[in-house]
Design an enzyme around this catalytic site. Structure first.
Site, PDB file in Angstrom:
ATOM      1  N   ARG A 159       1.347   6.562  -6.972  1.00  0.00           N
ATOM      2  CA  ARG A 159       0.185   7.407  -7.253  1.00  0.00           C
ATOM      3  C   ARG A 159       0.537   8.869  -7.019  1.00  0.00           C
ATOM      4  O   ARG A 159       0.198   9.737  -7.832  1.00  0.00           O
ATOM      5  CB  ARG A 159      -0.984   6.978  -6.361  1.00  0.00           C
ATOM      6  CG  ARG A 159      -2.186   7.893  -6.475  1.00  0.00           C
ATOM      7  CD  ARG A 159      -3.405   7.368  -5.734  1.00  0.00           C
ATOM      8  NE  ARG A 159      -3.225   7.191  -4.301  1.00  0.00           N
ATOM      9  CZ  ARG A 159      -4.189   6.822  -3.464  1.00  0.00           C
ATOM     10  NH1 ARG A 159      -5.406   6.580  -3.929  1.00  0.00           N
ATOM     11  NH2 ARG A 159      -3.957   6.680  -2.174  1.00  0.00           N
ATOM     12  N   GLU A 161     -14.788  -0.757   6.346  1.00  0.00           N
ATOM     13  CA  GLU A 161     -14.762   0.498   5.582  1.00  0.00           C
ATOM     14  C   GLU A 161     -16.044   0.577   4.738  1.00  0.00           C
ATOM     15  O   GLU A 161     -16.537  -0.446   4.291  1.00  0.00           O
ATOM     16  CB  GLU A 161     -13.515   0.509   4.684  1.00  0.00           C
ATOM     17  CG  GLU A 161     -13.295   1.806   3.933  1.00  0.00           C
ATOM     18  CD  GLU A 161     -11.939   1.836   3.207  1.00  0.00           C
ATOM     19  OE1 GLU A 161     -10.889   1.696   3.871  1.00  0.00           O
ATOM     20  OE2 GLU A 161     -11.945   1.995   1.977  1.00  0.00           O
ATOM     21  N   TYR A 207       0.838  -1.214   0.000  1.00  0.00           N
ATOM     22  CA  TYR A 207       0.000   0.000   0.000  1.00  0.00           C
ATOM     23  C   TYR A 207       0.873   1.265   0.000  1.00  0.00           C
ATOM     24  O   TYR A 207       0.567   2.236  -0.690  1.00  0.00           O
ATOM     25  CB  TYR A 207      -0.950  -0.003   1.197  1.00  0.00           C
ATOM     26  CG  TYR A 207      -1.788   1.261   1.294  1.00  0.00           C
ATOM     27  CD1 TYR A 207      -2.632   1.645   0.248  1.00  0.00           C
ATOM     28  CD2 TYR A 207      -1.726   2.081   2.420  1.00  0.00           C
ATOM     29  CE1 TYR A 207      -3.396   2.803   0.329  1.00  0.00           C
ATOM     30  CE2 TYR A 207      -2.487   3.239   2.510  1.00  0.00           C
ATOM     31  CZ  TYR A 207      -3.319   3.599   1.458  1.00  0.00           C
ATOM     32  OH  TYR A 207      -4.068   4.752   1.543  1.00  0.00           O
ATOM     33  N   TYR A 233      -1.342  13.505   5.658  1.00  0.00           N
ATOM     34  CA  TYR A 233      -0.971  12.503   6.660  1.00  0.00           C
ATOM     35  C   TYR A 233       0.526  12.579   6.945  1.00  0.00           C
ATOM     36  O   TYR A 233       1.331  12.758   6.035  1.00  0.00           O
ATOM     37  CB  TYR A 233      -1.268  11.079   6.156  1.00  0.00           C
ATOM     38  CG  TYR A 233      -2.706  10.585   6.253  1.00  0.00           C
ATOM     39  CD1 TYR A 233      -3.692  11.298   6.919  1.00  0.00           C
ATOM     40  CD2 TYR A 233      -3.062   9.373   5.675  1.00  0.00           C
ATOM     41  CE1 TYR A 233      -4.993  10.815   6.991  1.00  0.00           C
ATOM     42  CE2 TYR A 233      -4.361   8.886   5.742  1.00  0.00           C
ATOM     43  CZ  TYR A 233      -5.320   9.613   6.408  1.00  0.00           C
ATOM     44  OH  TYR A 233      -6.598   9.130   6.471  1.00  0.00           O
TER      45      TYR A 233
HETATM   46  C1  3EB Z   1      -8.176   6.413   5.425  1.00  0.00           C
HETATM   47  O1  3EB Z   1      -9.055   7.173   5.803  1.00  0.00           O
HETATM   48  C2  3EB Z   1      -8.596   5.011   5.165  1.00  0.00           C
HETATM   49  O2  3EB Z   1      -5.543   5.358  -0.417  1.00  0.00           O
HETATM   50  O3  3EB Z   1      -7.105   5.783  -1.889  1.00  0.00           O
HETATM   51  C3  3EB Z   1      -9.702   5.232   2.329  1.00  0.00           C
HETATM   52  C4  3EB Z   1     -10.045   5.642   1.029  1.00  0.00           C
HETATM   53  C5  3EB Z   1      -8.398   4.911   2.611  1.00  0.00           C
HETATM   54  C6  3EB Z   1      -9.069   5.726   0.021  1.00  0.00           C
HETATM   55  C7  3EB Z   1      -6.726   5.521  -0.728  1.00  0.00           C
HETATM   56  C8  3EB Z   1      -7.434   4.997   1.605  1.00  0.00           C
HETATM   57  C9  3EB Z   1      -7.757   5.401   0.325  1.00  0.00           C
HETATM   58  O4  3EB Z   1      -6.991   6.762   5.300  1.00  0.00           O
HETATM   59  C10 3EB Z   1      -8.000   4.424   3.965  1.00  0.00           C
END
Ligand code: 3EB
Length: 341
Positions: free
Chosen positions: A160, A331, A153, A212
């Site tokens: 990306r 999710e 990931y 993040y």
């Molecule tokens: C989050 O809130 C949960 O990497 O495209 C949710 C939706 C999440 C999309 C992405 C990751 C992605 O971080 C994970």
């Protein structure tokens, strides 16, 4: 110069000259008389052999309801394959898919394979005149394999980010997205793109994902919490995968029921934020369809009573899939729409 002026006018006029929503999403089992109106068929489960670029197969087991979607267009569509990208367009939107094999991933590394895939897709979108991503789904096999920053990931996020950050100011025009782990091999990306942009919506309870901190990987996930689409027959809110994340932290690890409650609070907060941005009364956005991803199928029955008590409950299907942090067990993604405009 004249070309630039033309591009400026068409982009900005298309923002204001609203179009009706150029697709409808119905259950996959809905009979269709005319396949010229099919934009996409999204199936969940086992692969089927079909070289129609509109047939998308997501290798996730279905647990409840019917997650399969048929995207229909009111007007005739044009389909094709270009450099491994399947697409279907109807003069307003383009729906497409791109699969990356495990062979390609091992040859180049996941980060570079993802970078090239996103760049190829973006080139196709620009060439065909649908330069705005509206919604992206990413299904990544072995999503949590690999240690620390070698995790798939995180490697995916690196590729990306590298592709999307080519565009200056990309953080403020990111589409809604999903990133879910699948069994098997390789990577599947499918997406909706438009002639006009959507408006990104962020969740006041959550940190923007592109901000993040580095503890989640060397490059942040490039997505917005939702895309707001301003169709003349009613605005639509395409909601990203939403989990039990507050600020940037996972909450309630080990307690899936509390995680679902937090997730539903996040959905309410996001919907309210979109209503605030549009100047709509609370609950103007009505649920359309939702997908719930659960890591462990044995946990789904514990979630069902809580879902049933919610407006989204009537239109949610259950799928088994891995979330991109190992302390997240559930999710939800989906969409809301204003009816009767
Ligand atoms: C989050 O809130 C949960 O990497 O495209 C949710 C939706 C999440 C999309 C992405 C990751 C992605 O971080 C994970």
């Amino acid at each position: 110069m004249r070309l630039l002026l033309f591009q400026f006018l068409t982009t900005h006029l298309s923002l204001h000259t609203q179009t009706r929503r150029p697709y409808r999403v119905v259950p996959l089992s809905t009979p269709v008389a005319n396949t010229d109106q099919v934009l996409a068929r999204v199936r969940f489960g086992h692969a089927v052999t079909d070289d129609d670029p509109r047939t998308i197969v997501v290798p996730l087991p279905q647990l409840s309801g019917d997650a399969g979607e048929l995207w229909l267009s009111d007007t005739a569509v044009e389909t094709g394959w270009s450099h491994g990208i399947g697409y279907c367009e109807n003069a307003h939107v383009l729906f497409g898919q791109h699969r990356i094999s495990e062979a390609e991933i091992s040859r180049h590394g996941l980060d570079r394979a993802v970078f090239h895939a996103y760049v190829r897709i973006e080139q196709l979108l620009v060439a065909r005149g649908y330069p705005y991503w509206l919604r992206i789904w990413n299904y990544i096999s072995g999503i949590l394999d690999g240690d620390n920053d070698r995790e798939r990931y995180r490697q995916f996020n690196l590729g990306r980010h590298r592709a999307l950050s080519i565009k200056p100011g990309f953080e403020t025009c990111l589409p809604a997205a999903t990133a879910i782990g699948t069994p098997g091999e390789g990577l599947l990306i499918y997406f909706l793109a438009g002639r006009a942009p959507g408006q990104p919506v962020e969740n006041p309870r959550q940190m923007n994902a592109w901000r993040y901190p580095q503890q989640y990987g060397p490059r942040s996930p490039s997505f917005s919490r939702a895309s707001l689409l301003d169709w003349s027959d009613g605005a639509e809110l395409l909601v990203s995968g939403t989990a039990s994340v507050v600020g940037h932290e996972s909450r309630h690890a080990g307690d899936i029921v509390a995680q679902l409650a937090e997730t539903l609070t996040n959905l309410d907060s996001l919907r309210a934020e979109a209503e605030r941005l549009k100047g709509f009364a609370p609950n103007t956005f009505k649920p359309q369809t939702f997908k719930l991803y659960v890591v462990d199928r044995a946990q789904l029955p514990r979630l069902q009573p809580m879902l049933a008590a919610r407006p989204e409950g009537a239109c949610v299907s259950g799928l088994e899939g891995t979330i991109c942090r190992n302390d997240l067990h559930v999710e939800i993604e989906g969409s809301y729409r204003v009816h009767g405009a």
